[in-house]
Design an enzyme around this catalytic site. Sequence first.
Site, PDB file in Angstrom:
ATOM      1  N   ASP A 136     -15.111   2.882   8.108  1.00 26.34           N
ATOM      2  CA  ASP A 136     -14.062   3.854   7.774  1.00 26.34           C
ATOM      3  C   ASP A 136     -14.552   4.829   6.708  1.00 26.34           C
ATOM      4  O   ASP A 136     -14.281   6.018   6.770  1.00 26.34           O
ATOM      5  CB  ASP A 136     -12.791   3.150   7.280  1.00 26.34           C
ATOM      6  CG  ASP A 136     -11.794   4.167   6.747  1.00 26.34           C
ATOM      7  OD1 ASP A 136     -11.319   4.987   7.555  1.00 26.34           O
ATOM      8  OD2 ASP A 136     -11.549   4.186   5.529  1.00 26.34           O
ATOM      9  N   LYS A 156      -8.686  -0.978   6.204  1.00 27.34           N
ATOM     10  CA  LYS A 156      -8.966  -1.425   4.828  1.00 27.34           C
ATOM     11  C   LYS A 156      -7.993  -2.526   4.414  1.00 27.34           C
ATOM     12  O   LYS A 156      -8.354  -3.476   3.737  1.00 27.34           O
ATOM     13  CB  LYS A 156      -8.873  -0.236   3.869  1.00 27.34           C
ATOM     14  CG  LYS A 156     -10.042   0.726   4.044  1.00 27.34           C
ATOM     15  CD  LYS A 156      -9.876   2.015   3.269  1.00 27.34           C
ATOM     16  CE  LYS A 156      -9.041   3.017   4.006  1.00 27.34           C
ATOM     17  NZ  LYS A 156      -9.220   4.411   3.755  1.00 27.34           N
ATOM     18  N   HIS A 199       0.849  -1.195   0.000  1.00 27.56           N
ATOM     19  CA  HIS A 199       0.000   0.000   0.000  1.00 27.56           C
ATOM     20  C   HIS A 199       0.884   1.244   0.000  1.00 27.56           C
ATOM     21  O   HIS A 199       1.854   1.318   0.745  1.00 27.56           O
ATOM     22  CB  HIS A 199      -0.894   0.016   1.244  1.00 27.56           C
ATOM     23  CG  HIS A 199      -1.724   1.254   1.355  1.00 27.56           C
ATOM     24  ND1 HIS A 199      -2.905   1.413   0.662  1.00 27.56           N
ATOM     25  CD2 HIS A 199      -1.540   2.399   2.051  1.00 27.56           C
ATOM     26  CE1 HIS A 199      -3.407   2.602   0.936  1.00 27.56           C
ATOM     27  NE2 HIS A 199      -2.597   3.222   1.778  1.00 27.56           N
ATOM     28  N   ARG A 222     -14.737  12.991   9.095  1.00 25.30           N
ATOM     29  CA  ARG A 222     -13.488  13.659   9.519  1.00 25.30           C
ATOM     30  C   ARG A 222     -13.096  14.751   8.534  1.00 25.30           C
ATOM     31  O   ARG A 222     -12.589  15.796   8.912  1.00 25.30           O
ATOM     32  CB  ARG A 222     -12.364  12.623   9.644  1.00 25.30           C
ATOM     33  CG  ARG A 222     -12.498  11.731  10.866  1.00 25.30           C
ATOM     34  CD  ARG A 222     -11.579  10.524  10.772  1.00 25.30           C
ATOM     35  NE  ARG A 222     -10.199  10.892  10.533  1.00 25.30           N
ATOM     36  CZ  ARG A 222      -9.342  10.188   9.770  1.00 25.30           C
ATOM     37  NH1 ARG A 222      -9.735   9.063   9.189  1.00 25.30           N
ATOM     38  NH2 ARG A 222      -8.109  10.583   9.612  1.00 25.30           N
ATOM     39  N   SER A 276      -7.468   4.161   9.940  1.00 21.99           N
ATOM     40  CA  SER A 276      -8.268   4.231   8.712  1.00 21.99           C
ATOM     41  C   SER A 276      -7.606   3.402   7.596  1.00 21.99           C
ATOM     42  O   SER A 276      -8.246   2.550   6.962  1.00 21.99           O
ATOM     43  CB  SER A 276      -8.408   5.703   8.304  1.00 21.99           C
ATOM     44  OG  SER A 276      -8.829   5.834   6.981  1.00 21.99           O
TER      45      SER A 276
HETATM   46  N1  URA Z   1      -6.049   7.875   3.760  1.00 27.17           N
HETATM   47  C1  URA Z   1      -6.954   7.103   4.379  1.00 27.17           C
HETATM   48  O1  URA Z   1      -7.351   6.070   3.839  1.00 27.17           O
HETATM   49  N2  URA Z   1      -7.395   7.495   5.586  1.00 27.17           N
HETATM   50  C2  URA Z   1      -6.978   8.606   6.221  1.00 27.17           C
HETATM   51  O2  URA Z   1      -7.411   8.883   7.320  1.00 27.17           O
HETATM   52  C3  URA Z   1      -6.030   9.407   5.552  1.00 27.17           C
HETATM   53  C4  URA Z   1      -5.592   9.014   4.324  1.00 27.17           C
END
Ligand code: URA
Length: 435
Positions: free
Chosen positions: A161, A187, A82, A168, A183
């Site tokens: 999320d 994933k 990632h 957010r 966050s």
């Molecule tokens: N990317 C994400 O997936 N989450 C965040 O909180 C910030 C960047």
Amino acid sequence: MRMYDLIMKKRNGQSLSEEEIRFMITHYTKGEIPDYQMSAMMMAIYFQGMNEEETLALTMAMAHSGDMLDLSEIHGIKVDKHSTGGVGDKTSLALTPMVAALGVPVAKMSGRGLGHTGGTIDKLESFTGFSTEISEETFKRNVNEIGIAIMGQTADLAPADKKLYALRDVTATVDNMSLIASSIMSKKLAAGADAIVLDVKTGSGAFMKKEEDSFGLAKEMVKIGNGAGRKTTAVISDMDQPLGFAVGNALEVKEAIDTLNGNGPEDFVELCLTLGSQMVYLAGKASSPEEAREKLQEVIDNKSALHKLADFIEAQGGDKELVFHPEHLPKASIVEEIEAPQNGYVSHIACDEIGICSLILGGGRETKESEIDLSVGLVLHKKVGDQVRQGESLATIHANDKEKLQTAKERFLMAYQFSDVPVTKEKLIKGIVTN
Ligand code: URA
């Protein structure tokens, strides 16, 4: 349990238990806790922070809020990669066939991009006929047979999320380290890999501008991954200037193919080898990252990674001949040079501005619905530290619209700064975090 009490507890600086965090996430996902209470909680977390246990509990609760992919039918140790995102970041295109050529199964769910240039899926669509709309069955079979498959995100991964990130975003609570780490990792955990290699970018084109913040985020994410039983390593890499030379979808695909032919830009090759050696090592296909690096160099030299890319493109309906003849990839109608306005050394490139130039040309999405022009973008010829002479080409710009070309060109020139004295080049790899 009442959300009101949890907000007060966090506001007063106390930590929340795993049960309390699970309660909050479960009920928020179902719409039983209103946005205004969750906003207050996010602000309380923003100011009071979360400890390691709370961060892990939040990540796990969000990961389990939707589907958890089961990749157990795929043989071997699945390692996901990632990137926190950057300009010219075409790493997955070259890196996944490299590691797959060494027997590391690549089972990736990818998304489309928003902003700068497209995401991995958009870039792959430069291969005529290529599709990521494949069934889960084909996806798993292709990984077992060819070693690599990439699927568009169909499963409902970490819906908590998704909801929380949107909240957010509008309540000024994005930039808290624990919230960002949980966050991203929620994933990744839901996507089912056994091990995870993170590329945490740092610099003007990155989410985290300061190196210490990037290291902080890397450490948080590695702690979460390992805490969740997935071996996790993070590489912190420079994003103070675009990665490689190409920015734009088909142009980046061509650069990835050049790299698999042994002709990649130095920084891009270095990043692929560094991330790849961690992936190959975590997958148990080498006894050390150093040995893995040598093996990765071999699959570039003997072209097996290039052939792996061709097999993968063909298996998902794409024209594999383009891998061997990238000159036939989508091409823009106007190709012009951008000339250096003065003599000197390139001292700074406002990295995100270069991404915006590609967006202006049509290479990225302004909104989720925008259509991407795969052919446009820029190929840089000068990067930080390089000497330039007035009138020499700084970059080649590929466009399909004269007006957009002019706007992008002007913006591009503003992004470059020059110095009369030589400039030292930044190190690409800032560090590796393993625990
Ligand atoms: N990317 C994400 O997936 N989450 C965040 O909180 C910030 C960047």
